[in-house]
Design a protein around this motif. Structure first.
Motif, PDB file in Angstrom:
ATOM      1  N   TYR A 267      -7.953   2.546  -0.855  1.00  0.00           N
ATOM      2  CA  TYR A 267      -8.423   2.449   0.517  1.00  0.00           C
ATOM      3  C   TYR A 267      -8.513   3.829   1.152  1.00  0.00           C
ATOM      4  O   TYR A 267      -7.580   4.634   1.043  1.00  0.00           O
ATOM      5  CB  TYR A 267      -7.462   1.607   1.348  1.00  0.00           C
ATOM      6  CG  TYR A 267      -7.318   0.177   0.895  1.00  0.00           C
ATOM      7  CD1 TYR A 267      -6.357  -0.177  -0.039  1.00  0.00           C
ATOM      8  CD2 TYR A 267      -8.139  -0.815   1.418  1.00  0.00           C
ATOM      9  CE1 TYR A 267      -6.214  -1.494  -0.452  1.00  0.00           C
ATOM     10  CE2 TYR A 267      -8.008  -2.140   1.019  1.00  0.00           C
ATOM     11  CZ  TYR A 267      -7.045  -2.462   0.086  1.00  0.00           C
ATOM     12  OH  TYR A 267      -6.904  -3.758  -0.323  1.00  0.00           O
TER      13      TYR A 267
ATOM     14  N   GLN B 277     -12.744  -0.786   3.462  1.00  0.00           N
ATOM     15  CA  GLN B 277     -12.631  -2.120   2.881  1.00  0.00           C
ATOM     16  C   GLN B 277     -11.971  -2.107   1.507  1.00  0.00           C
ATOM     17  O   GLN B 277     -11.556  -3.154   1.016  1.00  0.00           O
ATOM     18  CB  GLN B 277     -14.025  -2.770   2.780  1.00  0.00           C
ATOM     19  CG  GLN B 277     -14.850  -2.361   1.571  1.00  0.00           C
ATOM     20  CD  GLN B 277     -15.456  -0.966   1.680  1.00  0.00           C
ATOM     21  OE1 GLN B 277     -15.315  -0.279   2.691  1.00  0.00           O
ATOM     22  NE2 GLN B 277     -16.148  -0.540   0.625  1.00  0.00           N
ATOM     23  N   GLY B 278     -11.884  -0.935   0.895  1.00  0.00           N
ATOM     24  CA  GLY B 278     -11.238  -0.819  -0.407  1.00  0.00           C
ATOM     25  C   GLY B 278     -12.222  -0.841  -1.557  1.00  0.00           C
ATOM     26  O   GLY B 278     -13.287  -1.459  -1.466  1.00  0.00           O
TER      27      GLY B 278
ATOM     28  N   ARG C 289       0.848  -1.198   0.000  1.00  0.00           N
ATOM     29  CA  ARG C 289       0.000   0.000   0.000  1.00  0.00           C
ATOM     30  C   ARG C 289       0.875   1.237   0.000  1.00  0.00           C
ATOM     31  O   ARG C 289       1.842   1.338   0.741  1.00  0.00           O
ATOM     32  CB  ARG C 289      -0.899   0.009   1.236  1.00  0.00           C
ATOM     33  CG  ARG C 289      -1.903  -1.111   1.246  1.00  0.00           C
ATOM     34  CD  ARG C 289      -2.929  -0.926   2.362  1.00  0.00           C
ATOM     35  NE  ARG C 289      -3.731  -2.132   2.519  1.00  0.00           N
ATOM     36  CZ  ARG C 289      -4.810  -2.219   3.272  1.00  0.00           C
ATOM     37  NH1 ARG C 289      -5.226  -1.163   3.939  1.00  0.00           N
ATOM     38  NH2 ARG C 289      -5.477  -3.344   3.358  1.00  0.00           N
TER      39      ARG C 289
ATOM     40  N   TRP D  43      -9.127   1.636   8.602  1.00  0.00           N
ATOM     41  CA  TRP D  43      -9.126   1.386   7.159  1.00  0.00           C
ATOM     42  C   TRP D  43     -10.546   1.133   6.665  1.00  0.00           C
ATOM     43  O   TRP D  43     -11.353   0.515   7.375  1.00  0.00           O
ATOM     44  CB  TRP D  43      -8.301   0.148   6.816  1.00  0.00           C
ATOM     45  CG  TRP D  43      -6.823   0.262   6.985  1.00  0.00           C
ATOM     46  CD1 TRP D  43      -6.072  -0.221   8.016  1.00  0.00           C
ATOM     47  CD2 TRP D  43      -5.894   0.878   6.092  1.00  0.00           C
ATOM     48  NE1 TRP D  43      -4.751   0.050   7.811  1.00  0.00           N
ATOM     49  CE2 TRP D  43      -4.607   0.721   6.634  1.00  0.00           C
ATOM     50  CE3 TRP D  43      -6.026   1.532   4.861  1.00  0.00           C
ATOM     51  CZ2 TRP D  43      -3.450   1.208   6.006  1.00  0.00           C
ATOM     52  CZ3 TRP D  43      -4.876   2.015   4.239  1.00  0.00           C
ATOM     53  CH2 TRP D  43      -3.615   1.849   4.803  1.00  0.00           C
TER      54      TRP D  43
END
Length: 122
Positions: A95, A114-115, A45, A112
């Motif tokens: 994200y 979940q994208g 990431r 975060w």
């Protein structure tokens, strides 16, 4: 508990635009540094953009400067990432992230989403 829910990803052709949204629940978005990270296939990431608590200061990775814009709607408790002039190398899972400190690496992220998948075809 802070929850981040992304939306807006999809499949587009090179040169197109997309806007990602990140709806924040559980806390006021102004309490956090908000950021967008992405993870391309086979890679870790990386930070794309961040917006500080004031909403007046932003940060962008060199690879997206001039093409992407991060913004925040405090009334909707939502953060956006406007992506213009998309390139195939922008293909990744994007994200949403939140932290009480300035976010430069994934290790500093407290929450975060979940994208959401963004795919840019050539």
């Amino acid at each position: 508990q802070v929850q981040l829910v992304e939306s807006g990803g999809g499949l587009v052709q090179a040169g197109a635009s997309l806007r990602l949204s990140c709806a924040v629940t559980g806390r006021t978005v102004t309490n956090y540094v908000m950021a967008w990270f992405r993870r391309a296939p086979g890679q870790g990431r990386e930070i794309v953009a961040a917006i500080l608590r004031s909403g007046a200061n932003t940060y962008y990775a060199d690879s997206v400067k001039g093409r992407f814009t991060i913004s925040r709607d405090d009334a909707k408790n939502t953060v956006y990432l406007q992506m213009n002039s998309l390139k195939p190398e922008d293909t990744a899972v994007y994200y949403c992230a939140a932290s009480r400190q300035f976010i430069t690496t994934p290790t500093l992220v407290e929450y975060w989403g979940q994208g959401t998948q963004v795919t840019v075809s050539s």
